[in-house]
Write an enzyme that holds these catalytic residues in place. Structure first.
Site, PDB file in Angstrom:
ATOM      1  N   GLU A 152      98.549  75.108  50.720  1.00 55.94           N
ATOM      2  CA  GLU A 152      98.438  73.654  50.917  1.00 55.94           C
ATOM      3  C   GLU A 152      98.612  73.262  52.380  1.00 55.94           C
ATOM      4  OE1 GLU A 152     100.515  71.267  48.027  1.00 55.94           O
ATOM      5  OE2 GLU A 152     100.537  69.521  49.356  1.00 55.94           O
TER       6      GLU A 152
ATOM      7  N   LYS B  86     108.078  67.818  43.326  1.00 52.81           N
ATOM      8  CA  LYS B  86     106.952  68.702  43.658  1.00 52.81           C
ATOM      9  C   LYS B  86     106.905  68.882  45.179  1.00 52.81           C
ATOM     10  CE  LYS B  86     102.490  69.848  44.600  1.00 52.81           C
ATOM     11  NZ  LYS B  86     101.809  69.872  45.898  1.00 52.81           N
TER      12      LYS B  86
ATOM     13  N   ASP C 232     110.622  85.412  42.900  1.00 59.07           N
ATOM     14  CA  ASP C 232     109.955  84.910  41.695  1.00 59.07           C
ATOM     15  C   ASP C 232     109.875  83.380  41.751  1.00 59.07           C
ATOM     16  OD1 ASP C 232     109.316  84.099  39.108  1.00 59.07           O
ATOM     17  OD2 ASP C 232     110.508  85.653  38.147  1.00 59.07           O
TER      18      ASP C 232
ATOM     19  N   HIS D 153      97.753  64.418  56.298  1.00 59.71           N
ATOM     20  CA  HIS D 153      97.133  65.381  55.407  1.00 59.71           C
ATOM     21  C   HIS D 153      95.669  65.582  55.792  1.00 59.71           C
ATOM     22  CE1 HIS D 153      97.852  67.543  51.728  1.00 59.71           C
ATOM     23  NE2 HIS D 153      96.651  67.200  51.295  1.00 59.71           N
TER      24      HIS D 153
HETATM   25  C1  MEV Z   1     102.119  66.624  47.977  1.00 61.70           C
HETATM   26  O1  MEV Z   1     101.899  68.016  47.823  1.00 61.70           O
HETATM   27  C2  MEV Z   1     103.597  66.303  47.895  1.00 61.70           C
HETATM   28  C3  MEV Z   1     103.947  64.820  47.875  1.00 61.70           C
HETATM   29  O2  MEV Z   1     103.219  64.176  46.833  1.00 61.70           O
HETATM   30  C4  MEV Z   1     105.431  64.698  47.649  1.00 61.70           C
HETATM   31  C5  MEV Z   1     105.924  63.289  47.412  1.00 61.70           C
HETATM   32  O3  MEV Z   1     105.148  62.441  46.930  1.00 61.70           O
HETATM   33  O4  MEV Z   1     107.114  63.063  47.666  1.00 61.70           O
HETATM   34  C6  MEV Z   1     103.533  64.145  49.156  1.00 61.70           C
END
Ligand code: MEV
Length: 423
Positions: free
Chosen positions: A84, A262, A278, A376
């Site tokens: 990513e 995430k 792992d 991004h």
């Molecule tokens: C993207 O991989 C992760 C985010 O969505 C985390 C978040 O929203 O805090 C940017």
């Protein structure tokens, strides 16, 4: 591409090269695809073949290095394996912005793993519970006999805990073997112990044991990290308040918490993977821990200190090791550990926790200010440029123009590339 059948008897007995031929034939792969698959990069085919079953190749993921990480007064370069874009850059930025306040301070609650033994078929579970607890010394001896190496390194059996659960088919008596696994992740060690102890538990209680397996909710192996970001470094009180509001949102809403965590795991899993650990074990533990109150919540906490600066903390299970599994067999994982200078599993876990916190800071700051897409897209634009066939210097030129136009799209990239090439 056609797969004539998924039945390929004896595939497991072939070499990786022979398997590739068979699979290529079944799937109708062309010569280029086969040639591509033959190149296993820096994980040779024999090593890959010793790691999993039915190997036909390897899957390379970029390995980046996060800079600026100051952890417990020591500068650490952190290798991160991820597909990513923006993830590595985000850690570098977050870590730079807390250097003036001393970087990250970390700690670990211990290195204990839990293995569970499930006992069923007892009508008097309270009685069975005491029968098991009475055999503390026998259980300890069995566990330590099962893994004398762990004992030699100062680890081994630590304690037992016996819980009674109301199963649908009757009560279950669940024994937890609590074992200090030191620098090993410990899955093999504790699983073997559970298998050794289970028949004895059945014998002592007259019940029947079924499952004998570790718990990935490693809540006796919590890594903790904290850091302070000064208002000057982050751009003022408005940015701080945006981050606090973002945290508030995650802590009360599971829909947001899933995305928030995430983001934390973007950093955590990248270091876990880079070091051959792992990722699924750590991910399962993290999410189960985030839901320990009965509601799924944030793995991090954000507050303002008495001077108004932003403070962040993270606490999560981090069952990672330096010995065993891919941490030893994968050459890149060994080198990643050397880059990081992690001499103990505890240091590795603490570093990972700091990366998780940094990652969360960067995401919340971007979300609370310019939005996530700006940063991004700059990196994503490069991917798009490569996708449309840009090469060498063209990649940066196309990517810059895509960002300038604010349209990071394949059709726009194609037009820019054609323009560049004078077509
Ligand atoms: C993207 O991989 C992760 C985010 O969505 C985390 C978040 O929203 O805090 C940017």
């Amino acid at each position: 591409m056609t797969t004539t059948t998924s039945r390929i008897p004896g595939l497991h007995k072939l070499s990786p090269a022979e398997r590739l031929e068979r699979v290529a034939k079944a799937a109708g792969l062309g010569a280029d695809a086969v040639a591509h698959m033959r190149n296993t990069g820096n994980l040779d085919s024999a090593t890959a073949d010793s790691m999993i079953e039915n190997v036909i190749g390897t899957m390379n993921v970029p390995l980046g290095v996060a800079t600026n990480m100051l952890i417990d007064g020591r500068d650490v370069l952190v290798p991160m394996a991820t597909e990513e874009s923006s993830v590595v850059a985000a850690v570098c930025n977050a870590a730079r912005q807390c250097r003036s306040t001393g970087g990250f301070t970390t700690a670990m609650s211990g290195a204990q793993m839990i293995a569970q033994v499930q006992l069923v078929g007892v009508s008097n579970p309270e009685f069975a519970r005491l029968q098991i607890l009475e055999h503390f010394a026998d259980i300890k001896a069995l566990c330590d006999e099962t893994d004398p190496v762990l004992l030699k390194h100062g680890g081994g059996f630590h304690d037992i805990e016996v819980r009674i659960l109301p199963g649908r088919t009757g009560p279950m008596v669940i024994t937890h073997l609590i074992v200090d696994t030191r620098d090993a992740m410990g899955a093999n060690a504790v699983n073997s112990m559970a298998e050794a102890v289970a028949p004895r538990i059945a014998e002592w209680t007259g019940g029947r044991t079924y499952l004998r397996i570790l718990s990935n909710l490693a809540d006796r192996r919590l890594a903790r990290a904290r850091a302070t970001w000064s208002l000057d470094d982050i751009g003022g009180a408005e940015v701080r308040d945006g981050i606090l509001a973002a945290f508030d949102f995650a802590d009360i809403d599971p829909y947001r918490a899933a995305t928030h965590n995430k983001g934390v795991m973007n950093g955590v899993s990248a270091v876990v993977l880079a070091t051959g650990n792992d990722t699924r074990a750590v991910e399962a533990g993290a999410h189960a821990y985030a839901a320990r109150s009965g509601q799924y919540r944030s793995l991090t906490q954000w507050e303002a200190d008495a001077d108004g600066n932003l403070t962040g903390t993270i606490e999560m299970p981090l069952a990672v090791g330096l010995i065993g599994g891919a941490t030893r067999s994968h050459p890149t994982a060994r080198i990643a550990l050397d880059i990081m200078g992690a001499q103990t599993a505890e240091r590795l876990a603490c570093t990972i926790a700091a990366v998780g916190l940094a990652q969360n800071f960067a995401a919340l700051k971007a979300l609370a200010t310019t939005g996530i897409q700006k940063g991004h897209m700059a990196l994503h634009a490069k991917n798009i440029a490569v996708m449309v066939g840009a090469a060498g210097e063209e990649i940066d030129k196309v990517a810059r123009e895509l960002v300038a136009q604010g349209k990071v799209r394949v059709d726009v990239a194609e037009a820019i590339l054609n323009d560049l090439r004078g077509q």
